[in-house]
Design an enzyme around this catalytic site. Structure first.
Site, PDB file in Angstrom:
ATOM      1  N   CYS B  96       3.697 -55.375 -49.533  1.00  0.00           N
ATOM      2  CA  CYS B  96       2.572 -55.702 -50.404  1.00  0.00           C
ATOM      3  C   CYS B  96       1.397 -54.799 -50.082  1.00  0.00           C
ATOM      4  O   CYS B  96       1.481 -53.949 -49.204  1.00  0.00           O
ATOM      5  CB  CYS B  96       2.156 -57.142 -50.174  1.00  0.00           C
ATOM      6  SG  CYS B  96       1.656 -57.345 -48.483  1.00  0.00           S
ATOM      7  N   CYS B  99       0.314 -54.362 -46.392  1.00  0.00           N
ATOM      8  CA  CYS B  99       1.051 -53.440 -45.530  1.00  0.00           C
ATOM      9  C   CYS B  99       0.442 -52.056 -45.642  1.00  0.00           C
ATOM     10  O   CYS B  99       0.275 -51.334 -44.653  1.00  0.00           O
ATOM     11  CB  CYS B  99       2.508 -53.357 -45.978  1.00  0.00           C
ATOM     12  SG  CYS B  99       3.364 -54.911 -45.904  1.00  0.00           S
ATOM     13  N   ASP B 504      -6.131 -23.106 -75.273  1.00  0.00           N
ATOM     14  CA  ASP B 504      -6.203 -21.675 -75.098  1.00  0.00           C
ATOM     15  C   ASP B 504      -5.176 -21.060 -76.052  1.00  0.00           C
ATOM     16  O   ASP B 504      -4.276 -21.753 -76.501  1.00  0.00           O
ATOM     17  CB  ASP B 504      -5.867 -21.350 -73.646  1.00  0.00           C
ATOM     18  CG  ASP B 504      -5.908 -19.865 -73.398  1.00  0.00           C
ATOM     19  OD1 ASP B 504      -6.857 -19.228 -73.889  1.00  0.00           O
ATOM     20  OD2 ASP B 504      -5.004 -19.349 -72.733  1.00  0.00           O
ATOM     21  N   ASP B 696      -3.054 -21.641 -69.518  1.00  0.00           N
ATOM     22  CA  ASP B 696      -1.902 -21.151 -68.764  1.00  0.00           C
ATOM     23  C   ASP B 696      -2.150 -21.148 -67.262  1.00  0.00           C
ATOM     24  O   ASP B 696      -1.347 -20.671 -66.491  1.00  0.00           O
ATOM     25  CB  ASP B 696      -1.453 -19.776 -69.259  1.00  0.00           C
ATOM     26  CG  ASP B 696      -2.464 -18.699 -68.926  1.00  0.00           C
ATOM     27  OD1 ASP B 696      -3.484 -19.015 -68.291  1.00  0.00           O
ATOM     28  OD2 ASP B 696      -2.233 -17.543 -69.305  1.00  0.00           O
ATOM     29  N   ASP B 700      -7.334 -19.228 -66.916  1.00  0.00           N
ATOM     30  CA  ASP B 700      -8.289 -20.233 -67.375  1.00  0.00           C
ATOM     31  C   ASP B 700      -8.813 -21.109 -66.249  1.00  0.00           C
ATOM     32  O   ASP B 700      -9.355 -22.168 -66.495  1.00  0.00           O
ATOM     33  CB  ASP B 700      -7.628 -21.138 -68.427  1.00  0.00           C
ATOM     34  CG  ASP B 700      -7.040 -20.339 -69.552  1.00  0.00           C
ATOM     35  OD1 ASP B 700      -7.649 -19.323 -69.903  1.00  0.00           O
ATOM     36  OD2 ASP B 700      -5.982 -20.711 -70.058  1.00  0.00           O
TER      37      ASP B 700
END
Lengths: 49, 817
Positions: B96, B99, B504, B696, B700
């Site tokens: 839980c 822990c 882009d 990409d 950028d």
């Protein structure tokens, strides 16, 4: 109704037995893959992998 | 003499010897010597000089050392810099939120630990530490000291652990369900009869119920007791505390009543409560494991062994070695249909290689000598001989899984928030229960226990501690199947709030590669025939146009007397005819015919290649940076989601306008420098927009960093250069809107769950505290409520089978072929 003294303990024993059987089948891996075996039996590939 | 490894007295006449640090050492047993051998083989001999106390005999302690050595060898430890190492650990025994808390806090206090991040849903921890003050075996041992087991994360181990976990839960659940049915059966007479069951039979039924409840409490419910015990030991309150208290109190009271024949009996409520709660947990576990599977399937594909050619090129005999032992510079052979064990460069052979795992590209790519192959891809056609350029932890695949790993072991903000609130919820609940017990003790002592039990049982913190992590995990799994990886944990939250997408051009809306766009035939020959002529002429060329033609995949014919004229084109003879292929003016000189009218309609964005023979023009081919087929669909679907779309490009404004108009974007900016892109996004943000940037990743970077959430498309090969929050493997732009939709759905589900939990608890707890809820109804209510929130979260993992989704999938397939 004295038969209940036999039937009720019997049902308890049966339930425990079924529980043990199920526990065994789970720990031995029978529930790990529920789909694979169904496909494996129809695949006809005998060539060594 | 004492054992060099464990310090035990050596048996007389011991023969276990090994050279360590230049001296012959004696060992007490073969086990100790084997461990020492492993340590020496891993180059960790300094362990013996560095250790402060002798190691224990092979067993617990050496297990951690073994794990550490294995992790180092497999490249699982990332060396960030001289004072920081990072590793992902798989934790066993997490039950839980508490822990998570104890592990984080305990480790943080260890000297040398810089950062700890434990993820509840994935059971993983990311630890960053200073290797100069702390060693991994000590780190693992420290975790073992507080009652958990940690392993360096390894996909194979995760699988074994997952199987163990699901088997244990399945058998616990099944036994609880079985007992529940039978105990219910025994309870029916008491519920049905109007004047009570005869005393002697009731005793029999109660004892039978007690016997059947025993396995439920002492086997099925043990995770709750252990969880509660851990919570209490760490002075935190998790959801297991009220559950364990309720089950224990009800069972003890019922057992007491069975023996003494005095008081109420709730065996039916106890078994049903445990059984239904386990069912909810079972579904949660399944969802969590399935979510992990989609992504981890990748790493599992790596082969264990490799065929090394030690004598290449002189000799070609292969030896089989462990893939982990490959080093840069080794020459290996990859057989047909075998996976590639390491990144490398092809020395010999041509084959098609399937890289779907790493690039998202489903079609095999043809590879020739000099091309790169990536670990994890599959060699389809013929054997290849490859020189290894990266192995083990430095391959592209390893980088990818580390990245995914990192995201999986971070906890998103929403998860931390839910943990915190759950703690408060449970402490408030315990106070209400204690208050109810106290008050009812004074009003009606005989009902006090029953009402306290009802309060403890009826409350449902599941929406916080069970359903929120399950929702996040299910969403990550659904995205992973589409090869969309959220690399930063908070990316999902940001995605769900996106109001503006900035795109882009190069590499995003377009493929960024020169491609054949169109073929205009000027004779009776069809396009395929023309292409095969051109391909034959361009066969030997490495010009981008020639590469694009090869990608177009026409069957080549044989050309002779091929002459390449730099800057103009190629000339050659095919089947006795002389052809020229290249710049139109140059190609036209072969026959001196005027340019055809088709030339007029070619726009500035494309390169034209003409094919001509001595009798006139044969065909026109246009090449360009082709638009991704899914670009227009993406813009449309984003508009439909109510998201504004802009195009910001470094290309000329004309180009930007051309592309924007082609895909239906109204707002576009050309001639933008990376800094302009950043300024543009900042301006949008200052107007209150949440901006997602799709780029990409390389050019950028400033824009991607400025945006609230950034996405890139690409393949794993260039992964390390990326700075994005979300990575889409492959070329399908549609994934951008899928990601946004999934994120929105996820947060909608989380909000629904929280609303439900709030409403349910606000009604149920006061009712229970005022004595209006029977224990049976309370068990049923809590179980159904947990079930509802977990099932709601699981909807996210479901495959999208709506007609629209199927149509989209079909369109994608068509576009790909």
């Amino acid at each position: 109704m004295d038969i209940l003294y036999l039937l009720i303990p019997l049902s308890v024993v049966l339930a425990l037995l079924i529980g043990c059987a199920f526990w065994w089948s789970v720990t031995s891996g029978q529930f790990d893959d529920l789909e694979g075996p169904a496909h494996r039996i129809i695949s006809d590939d005998d060539s060594p992998v | 003499m004492r054992c060099y490894h464990c310090g035990e007295r050596n048996p007389p006449g011991a023969v276990w010897l090994l050279t360590i640090d230049g001296a012959e050492r004696g060992f007490c047993c073969a086990g100790c010597r084997a461990v020492a051998q492993t340590i020496r083989a891993a180059g960790l001999e300094s362990f013996y000089t560095r250790r402060t106390s002798v190691a224990q005999r092979p067993g617990e302690d050496d297990e951690w050392l073994q794990h550490a050595i294995a992790a180092e060898a497999a490249g699982l430890i990332a060396h960030i810099d001289a004072s920081h190492d990072e590793i992902s650990l798989l934790l066993e025994g997490i039950r839980c939120g508490a822990c998570v808390w104890i592990i984080e806090n305990y480790l943080q206090r260890l000297p040398g630990v810089a950062e700890v991040d434990v993820n509840f849903a994935t059971r993983r921890a990311r630890v960053r530490w200073d290797p100069r003050t702390l060693q991994i075996p000590e780190l693992l041992r420290a975790i073992a000291n507080i009652g958990y087991r940690a392993y360096p994360y390894d996909p194979r181990r995760r699988e074994a652990l997952a199987r163990r976990e699901s088997r244990a839960l399945l058998s616990r659940m099944a036994i609880a369900l079985l007992a529940m049915m039978q105990v219910m059966m025994f309870a029916v007479p008491a519920y049905m009869s109007t004047d009570g069951v005869e005393r002697e039979y009731q005793i029999l039924l109660d004892w039978a119920s007690l016997v059947l409840t025993l396995p439920v409490v002492f086997y099925s419910a043990t995770p709750f007791f252990f969880g509660a015990w851990h919570d209490l030991r760490s002075r935190r309150l998790g959801m297991d505390v009220p559950v364990a208290l309720g089950v224990a109190a009800a069972f003890a009271a019922s057992a007491w009543a069975t023996v003494t024949r005095h008081g109420d009996i709730y065996f039916d409520s106890v078994t049903m409560f445990v059984a239904l709660l386990l069912v909810a947990r079972w579904f949660e576990l399944r969802a969590r494991q399935k979510a992990g599977d989609a992504i981890e399937a990748m790493a599992r594909e790596l082969p264990q062994t490799a065929e090394r050619l030690p004598g290449f090129p002189a000799a070609r005999n292969a030896e089989t070695i462990a893939a982990a032992k490959l080093v840069v510079g080794d020459v290996i052979r990859i057989d047909t249909a075998a996976p590639v064990p390491a990144d490398g460069e092809i020395l010999e052979g041509r084959s098609s290689v399937e890289e779907a795992l790493l690039t998202g590209e489903s079609w095999p790519r043809v590879k020739a000598p000099g091309d790169k192959v990536l670990a994890g891809s599959i060699n389809r056609e013929s054997p290849l001989i490859v020189r290894v350029t990266a192995a083990g932890g430095s391959t592209a695949l390893a980088a990818l899984s580390r990245l995914v790993e990192r995201a999986a072991s971070q906890k998103p903000r929403i998860g931390r928030l839910a943990d915190g609130v759950a703690g408060w919820f449970v402490s408030a609940l315990l106070m209400v229960a204690a208050g109810a017990a106290l008050i009812w003790w004074h009003i009606d002592a005989s009902r006090a226990l029953l009402i306290t039990f009802a309060v403890l049982v009826v409350s449902c913190p599941c929406a916080l501690s069970l359903a929120t992590p399950a929702a996040l995990a299910a969403a990550a799994g659904a995205l992973g199947r589409r090869k969309i990886l959220a690399v930063r944990a908070d990316a999902m939250e940001a995605l769900s709030r996106v109001t503006h997408v900035v795109l882009d051009k190069t590499g995003t809306l377009t493929t960024g590669r020169v491609q054949l766009v169109d073929v205009t035939t000027l004779r009776q020959q069809d396009a395929a025939q023309c292409l095969s002529l051109v391909t034959a002429l361009e066969q030997g060329s490495v010009h981008p146009i020639a590469l694009a033609l090869r990608d177009a995949g026409a069957a080549a014919r044989v050309a002779t007397n091929v002459v390449a004229v730099t800057g103009c084109g190629v000339e050659g003879t095919i089947a006795g005819r002389r052809y020229r292929c290249g710049h139109p003016e140059w190609a036209g000189r072969i026959h001196t015919m005027p340019l055809p009218s088709a030339a007029e309609s070619i726009d500035v964005e494309h390169t034209v290649v003409a094919l001509a023979d001595e009798h006139g023009w044969v065909a026109w081919m246009t090449f360009g940076d082709a638009m991704r087929p899914s670009a227009r669909a993406l813009v449309d679907s984003l508009h439909k989601l109510g998201i504004e779309v802009s195009l910001v490009s470094g290309d000329r404004s004309v180009t930007a306008r051309y592309v924007a108009e082609a895909v239906g974007i109204d707002e576009y900016h050309g001639d933008a420098t990376p800094e302009d892109k950043r300024a543009f996004i900042r301006a949008l943000q200052s107007r209150g927009a949440t901006v997602a940037m799709v780029g990409d990743g390389v050019n950028d970077a400033p824009g991607l960093a400025q945006a609230d959430v950034s996405l890139t498309l690409g393949s794993a090969a260039t992964l390390t250069q990326w700075t994005a929050d979300v990575v889409v493997l492959g070329s399908d732009l549609g994934c951008v809107s899928t990601a946004i939709q999934t994120a929105r759905r996820t947060f909608r589900v989380i909000r629904q769950n929280l609303a439900w939990a709030f409403g349910y608890n606000a009604i149920a707890i006061p009712l229970a505290a005022t004595g209006h809820v029977s224990p049976l109804a309370a068990s049923l209510g809590m179980s159904i409520s947990s079930f509802i929130v977990v099932a709601n979260a699981l909807r996210l993992a479901r495959r999208d089978n709506s007609p629209r989704a199927q149509q989209a999938a079909r369109a994608r397939l068509l576009a790909a072929s």
